[in-house]
Design a protein around this motif. Structure first.
Motif, short mmCIF file in Angstrom:
data_model
loop_
_atom_site.label_atom_id
_atom_site.label_comp_id
_atom_site.label_asym_id
_atom_site.label_seq_id
_atom_site.Cartn_x
_atom_site.Cartn_y
_atom_site.Cartn_z
N VAL A 46 -10.86 3.00 -4.76
CA VAL A 46 -9.81 2.06 -5.10
C VAL A 46 -8.44 2.67 -4.67
O VAL A 46 -8.20 3.73 -4.97
CB VAL A 46 -9.98 1.24 -6.32
CG1 VAL A 46 -9.34 2.31 -7.52
CG2 VAL A 46 -9.20 -0.04 -6.33
N ALA A 47 -7.61 1.67 -4.24
CA ALA A 47 -6.35 2.17 -4.06
C ALA A 47 -5.20 1.96 -5.18
O ALA A 47 -5.44 1.17 -5.87
CB ALA A 47 -5.59 1.43 -2.83
N GLU A 48 -4.54 3.00 -5.68
CA GLU A 48 -3.60 2.93 -6.56
C GLU A 48 -2.68 1.43 -6.54
O GLU A 48 -2.66 1.00 -7.58
CB GLU A 48 -2.64 4.27 -6.59
CG GLU A 48 -2.98 5.29 -7.04
CD GLU A 48 -2.11 6.34 -7.26
OE1 GLU A 48 -1.15 6.54 -6.21
OE2 GLU A 48 -2.20 7.32 -7.98
N ALA A 49 -2.54 1.35 -5.42
CA ALA A 49 -1.75 -0.08 -5.12
C ALA A 49 -2.63 -1.36 -5.53
O ALA A 49 -2.13 -2.40 -6.09
CB ALA A 49 -1.22 -0.19 -3.67
N VAL B 277 -7.04 6.47 -4.26
CA VAL B 277 -6.43 6.76 -3.00
C VAL B 277 -5.09 6.33 -3.03
O VAL B 277 -4.72 5.04 -3.47
CB VAL B 277 -7.12 5.98 -1.87
CG1 VAL B 277 -6.42 6.32 -0.42
CG2 VAL B 277 -8.55 6.59 -1.74
N SER B 278 -4.19 7.20 -2.91
CA SER B 278 -2.67 6.86 -2.60
C SER B 278 -2.13 6.71 -1.38
O SER B 278 -2.58 7.04 -0.50
CB SER B 278 -1.78 7.58 -3.45
OG SER B 278 -2.03 8.97 -3.16
N GLY B 279 -1.00 6.35 -1.29
CA GLY B 279 -0.14 5.93 0.22
C GLY B 279 -0.94 4.92 1.07
O GLY B 279 -0.80 5.03 2.34
N PRO C 118 -2.02 -2.42 -1.32
CA PRO C 118 -3.17 -3.01 -1.92
C PRO C 118 -4.18 -3.54 -1.42
O PRO C 118 -4.29 -4.06 0.15
CB PRO C 118 -2.47 -4.23 -2.49
CG PRO C 118 -0.80 -3.91 -2.84
CD PRO C 118 -0.79 -3.14 -1.39
N PHE C 119 -5.53 -3.34 -1.41
CA PHE C 119 -6.87 -3.76 -1.27
C PHE C 119 -7.29 -3.15 0.26
O PHE C 119 -7.90 -3.63 0.61
CB PHE C 119 -6.77 -5.27 -0.96
CG PHE C 119 -6.38 -6.04 -2.33
CD1 PHE C 119 -7.36 -5.90 -3.34
CD2 PHE C 119 -5.09 -6.58 -2.46
CE1 PHE C 119 -6.88 -6.52 -4.74
CE2 PHE C 119 -4.58 -7.24 -3.63
CZ PHE C 119 -5.38 -7.16 -4.74
N TRP C 120 -6.54 -1.95 0.45
CA TRP C 120 -6.83 -1.02 1.40
C TRP C 120 -8.24 -0.80 1.42
O TRP C 120 -9.12 -0.49 2.75
CB TRP C 120 -6.16 0.42 1.37
CG TRP C 120 -6.54 1.30 2.25
CD1 TRP C 120 -5.98 1.54 3.65
CD2 TRP C 120 -7.33 2.41 2.09
NE1 TRP C 120 -6.75 2.59 4.25
CE2 TRP C 120 -7.45 3.35 3.31
CE3 TRP C 120 -8.06 2.72 1.15
CZ2 TRP C 120 -8.32 4.24 3.40
CZ3 TRP C 120 -9.02 3.98 0.89
CH2 TRP C 120 -8.98 4.62 2.23
#
Length: 184
Positions: free
Chosen positions: A124-127, A154-156, A159-161
């Motif tokens: 999951v992305a932090e966003a 995952v950062s950088g 959202p929903f990457w």
């Protein structure tokens, strides 16, 4: 560029995570120590937050080197048990907490994933955690992380990457995190 921000495993299914610097990928596809133990009721059903609200009231900490598992009410006395040797004592403690018989099962070869056909680390992305937390009153990104229980954060990225990592059955979706190519 996506970067791996955190590696989390959940030694006891549905309870608090353990943050790691790295984790071994097991033959079954999951990460070492992830959901290695599971709480079950007398019928063999998981005792988890989906079925039992009192799970939210438990705090849990696990030391994979010693097997020391400290567990108890977030606002009360906690006990430490050595797993797997003291599973019966831990089950008795948790049975008193829940008010019904609880057992503790173990599977060190692959744990107890929700999806036994497609087991493996969840991403999951932090966003995404930030965005979905906004949908609920009183929930922040940390709370959303506790509810979704991802393994890799995952950062950088937007959202929903992580949605782009899904493909058709049998399809491999290549991706790169921090300059290292991976396969989903």
């Amino acid at each position: 560029m996506p970067e791996l921000a955190r590696v989390l495993v959940y030694p006891v299914k549905s309870l608090d995570p353990l943050a790691l610097d790295a984790a071994e990928v097991l033959d079954a596809g999951g990460l070492s120590h992830d959901r290695e133990y599971a709480l079950v009721d007398a019928d063999g059903e998981y005792v988890n937050a989906k079925r039992e609200r009192a799970v939210h009231g438990l705090a849990s900490d696990f030391d994979p080197d010693s097997g020391a598992w400290t567990v108890g009410p977030r606002d009360g006395a906690r006990e430490t048990f050595r797993l797997p040797d003291e599973r019966d004592a831990a089950a008795e403690f948790l049975s008193a907490y829940f008010g019904y018989e609880v057992g503790i099962e173990r599977d060190a070869s692959g744990g107890f994933p929700d999806d036994t056909h497609l087991s493996g680390p969840t991403v999951v992305a932090e966003a995404t955690l930030d965005a979905t937390a906004e949908w609920f009153d009183g929930v922040d990104a940390a709370g959303m992380c506790r509810r979704l229980r991802p393994n890799l954060v995952v950062s950088g990225v937007e959202p929903f990457w992580e949605d782009r990592l899904y493909g058709d059955a049998g399809e491999v979706v290549p991706f790169e995190i921090g300059g290292r190519a991976s396969r989903a």
